[in-house]
Design a protein around this motif. Structure first.
Motif: not given
Length: 211
Positions: A44-46, A50-51, A57-59, A69-71
């Protein structure tokens, strides 16, 4: 074949070819399935959605490095979030610069002007205003280019009708009506959002996002 020593591999190759030629039906051609793209694995993390959610959320938590990194992973992928992720990266890096200015007592004087430049980029289609540290409230009246503070949002069910004599000041721009409408929509105040989008279109008839 490169791993056989000497010339013995030639005899082995000839034997293998002879075996194949003697009974070719034993070696039927079977189409193999296309290898799965590891970026689209069941993990699911890929998943792009979800990413994107994790990055946002991290932002919001100001975990700039993780969000970046995720963006960036979405930018390097192939999904409908690619362009949004690219714009997010630009915004985060500018906001990180604002945070560094705030923390540096020798450079903090640059913060109001830098904030005004950053603020002019909004609203975006994916976010009305990204400002977890609430610089907006601090510089609304003190930035080098003053920012008009929209009236507070009230639920449509209890929002009083505004008498003509107390109409919203004309200094509010179409962009600010749109941003307030977006905020109201996110809060479930659909009537209020519709009012603001209508005002944005009245001031700027070609405002495509307000449609």
């Amino acid at each position: 074949l490169l791993f056989y020593e000497g010339a013995s591999w030639v005899n082995r190759l000839q034997t293998a070819l002879a075996t194949f030629a003697a009974a070719p039906q034993r070696w039927a051609d079977k189409r193999a399935e296309k290898p799965q793209d590891p970026r689209n694995a069941n993990d699911a993390s890929n998943n792009p959605a979800t990413l994107y959610a994790r990055a946002c959320e991290a932002a919001e938590k100001l975990d700039i490095n993780l969000a970046d990194a995720l963006f960036l992973k979405l930018v390097n992928g192939d999904s409908r979030y690619q362009q949004y992720a690219s714009e997010w990266i630009d915004l985060l890096r500018i906001y990180d610069h604002l945070l560094r200015l705030e923390a540096d007592r020798y450079l903090a004087f640059e913060l109001p002007d830098e904030w005004a430049t950053y603020y002019r980029q909004f609203p975006k289609k994916f976010v009305a205003l990204f400002d977890p540290k609430d610089f907006h409230s601090r510089f609304a009246n003190g930035a080098s280019e003053p920012v008009v503070q929209p009236p507070p949002v009230a639920p449509s069910a209890v929002r009083p009708q505004t008498p003509p004599s107390q109409a919203t000041p004309p200094s509010i721009t179409a962009d600010q009506y749109f941003a307030r409408g977006y905020t109201r929509k996110e809060q479930g105040d659909m009537d209020g959002a519709l009012d603001d989008y209508t005002e944005a279109l009245r001031l700027k008839p070609d405002y495509a996002d307000a449609y």
